[in-house]
Design an enzyme around this catalytic site. Structure first.
Site, PDB file in Angstrom:
ATOM      1  N   SER A 180      46.503  36.506  42.882  1.00  0.00           N
ATOM      2  CA  SER A 180      46.426  37.605  43.842  1.00  0.00           C
ATOM      3  C   SER A 180      47.693  37.819  44.649  1.00  0.00           C
ATOM      4  CB  SER A 180      45.239  37.396  44.786  1.00  0.00           C
ATOM      5  OG  SER A 180      45.349  36.163  45.458  1.00  0.00           O
ATOM      6  N   HIS A 208      41.465  40.650  40.081  1.00  0.00           N
ATOM      7  CA  HIS A 208      42.590  41.591  39.994  1.00  0.00           C
ATOM      8  C   HIS A 208      42.889  42.021  38.564  1.00  0.00           C
ATOM      9  CE1 HIS A 208      43.648  41.125  44.222  1.00  0.00           C
ATOM     10  NE2 HIS A 208      43.297  39.856  44.062  1.00  0.00           N
ATOM     11  N   LYS A 240      37.916  46.133  43.827  1.00  0.00           N
ATOM     12  CA  LYS A 240      39.344  46.405  43.614  1.00  0.00           C
ATOM     13  C   LYS A 240      39.481  47.599  42.673  1.00  0.00           C
ATOM     14  CE  LYS A 240      40.570  41.874  45.191  1.00  0.00           C
ATOM     15  NZ  LYS A 240      39.255  41.333  45.594  1.00  0.00           N
TER      16      LYS A 240
HETATM   17  N1  PMP Z   1      39.053  36.324  44.054  1.00  0.00           N
HETATM   18  C1  PMP Z   1      40.287  36.841  44.196  1.00  0.00           C
HETATM   19  C2  PMP Z   1      41.347  36.468  43.202  1.00  0.00           C
HETATM   20  C3  PMP Z   1      40.552  37.723  45.246  1.00  0.00           C
HETATM   21  O1  PMP Z   1      41.767  38.233  45.414  1.00  0.00           O
HETATM   22  C4  PMP Z   1      39.514  38.044  46.152  1.00  0.00           C
HETATM   23  C5  PMP Z   1      39.669  38.951  47.363  1.00  0.00           C
HETATM   24  N2  PMP Z   1      40.663  39.709  47.537  1.00  0.00           N
HETATM   25  C6  PMP Z   1      38.258  37.464  45.973  1.00  0.00           C
HETATM   26  C7  PMP Z   1      38.064  36.616  44.907  1.00  0.00           C
HETATM   27  C8  PMP Z   1      37.136  37.729  46.923  1.00  0.00           C
HETATM   28  O2  PMP Z   1      36.529  38.946  46.625  1.00  0.00           O
HETATM   29  P1  PMP Z   1      35.783  39.790  47.767  1.00  0.00           P
HETATM   30  O3  PMP Z   1      36.867  40.491  48.524  1.00  0.00           O
HETATM   31  O4  PMP Z   1      34.888  40.710  47.013  1.00  0.00           O
HETATM   32  O5  PMP Z   1      35.040  38.812  48.608  1.00  0.00           O
END
Ligand code: PMP
Length: 386
Positions: A180, A208, A240
């Site tokens: 991320s 992602h 996303k």
């Molecule tokens: N996994 C990854 C790789 C993320 O980047 C994110 C959040 N940005 C999450 C899980 C968590 O997802 P959520 O925002 O739906 O809680």
């Protein structure tokens, strides 16, 4: 003001170190341009990769779902919150991912905590990439399993860690599909090879990657041409590329049934709302069908990555819409963030604890809703001297 809680002093320490965060209020729909605290800005920090968050078809589907099923889901899935819409979404996700079954969660954070804590316990070992998302790290901590962190994207180190850990009831290898903060893709085929040797489960967090990687946007597995297998579990978010909110786990039917019976974040939390589920159902359909979104996104990404490198900026190799510009120290990163802000570009600095102190960065993201001119506007700021 009296600091009766002692918390003000800690906040002041954060302030002094340039690490205090504040919220930035967005006052418009999530397009390529948004109004942030009264100013129109080019949004280069969202995860709305396919530009679907403001798509009228999703909004209409959410509306229809609410009219039919209500504003709230009224309870957990196992009590009163299960609707035919939830089940339809799960079937649709399983079809998209090519798995036997799928299960939806209210957030990706919950899905990761559910997977780690349900599949691993005291007798098990989780092998986790050092750059994995915080929700995976928290899931590992809560699981009470032994946790062994392997060097980022390093199957050789993973194998040494598996050997060093010795026997276990279950081994679980956990990796982001697309990382991320760096936007690189996990070396999944080689991780699977190692997993095969030691009968390990592999969980891929496609938060992602879903909608972005692969011809049909099916994610990291499709990107590498891999087929689902009983011990491969894919999780992903609907917040996303899908432009809504929520998450899913896709895998073998046994895994999904096990989660339904054992995963505390699933059992003890309210089912995702009908509006989110209704919108996500349409989003999955669009993600799979509208390939032009991925094509356009790829062209934007390529122009921005190449343009930044040509101008001498440190941008690690990659092809995803997460484009980190590594600056290093926090002060310099904040100065560049301020320059971007002055130019009307929303791309905040990423600093500890999200990334290590020496790798502060600007994390740019582009979406299919951007135009080539928008990319040129970003590049213009990276051209002028600070
Ligand atoms: N996994 C990854 C790789 C993320 O980047 C994110 C959040 N940005 C999450 C899980 C968590 O997802 P959520 O925002 O739906 O809680």
């Amino acid at each position: 003001m009296m600091d009766s809680t002692g918390l003000e002093a800690e906040l002041q320490n954060l302030e002094d170190a340039g690490l205090r965060r504040r919220l930035r209020r967005v006052e418009s729909a999530p397009g390529p341009e948004v109004t942030v605290e009264g100013r129109r800005m080019l949004m280069c920090a969202s995860n709305n990769y396919l530009g679907l968050a403001q798509d009228p078809r999703l909004i209409e589907a959410a509306h229809r779902a609410m009219i039919r099923y209500g504003a709230g889901s009224t309870g957990s899935r196992l009590i009163s919150g299960d609707t035919e819409l939830h089940e339809a979404l799960e079937k649709r996700i399983a079809r998209w991912k090519g798995t036997e079954a799928a299960l939806v969660f209210a957030t990706g954070y919950m899905a990761n905590v559910a997977l780690a804590t349900t599949l691993a316990g005291e007798e098990d070992v989780i092998f986790s990439d050092e750059w994995n998302h915080a929700s995976i790290i928290d899931g590992c901590r809560l699981s009470r399993a032994r946790v062994s962190v392997y060097r980022h994207a390093d199957p050789g180190d993973l194998e040494s860690k598996i050997i060093a850990a010795g026997p276990a009831r279950r081994r679980l290898i956990y990796t982001d599909g697309v990382f991320s903060m760096d936007g690189d893709v996990a070396p999944l085929p080689r991780l699977l090879e190692v997993a095969g040797k030691y009968d390990a489960f592999v969980v891929v967090d496609d938060a992602h990657a879903g909608g972005v990687l692969g011809k049909r946007g099916r994610g990291t597995m499709e990107y590498y041409g891999l087929s689902p297998a009983p011990r491969i579990i894919q999780m992903g978010t609907l917040s996303k590329a899908a432009g809504v909110e929520g998450a899913y786990v896709a895998g073998a039917k046994a895994v999904i049934d096990y989660l339904i019976n054992r995963a505390r974040p699933f059992i003890f939390s309210t089912a995702p709302s009908p509006a989110a589920v209704g919108a996500a159902l349409v989003a999955v359909e669009i993600m799979e069908q509208e390939q032009w979104r991925r094509d356009h996104l790829r062209a934007l990404v390529s122009r921005l990555r190449t343009g930044l490198r040509e101008r001498g900026w440190r941008v690690p190799e990659g092809s995803t819409p997460i484009i980190p510009v590594i600056i290093g120290e926090v002060g310099e990163t904040l100065r560049l963030a301020a320059r971007l802000d002055d130019a009307g570009i929303f791309a905040p600095a990423i600093r500890p604890p999200t990334v290590p102190p020496e790798s502060c960065r600007i994390r740019l993201t582009v979406t299919a809703a951007h135009r080539m001119e928008d990319v040129d506007r970003i590049l213009a700021v990276f051209t002028t001297e600070g």
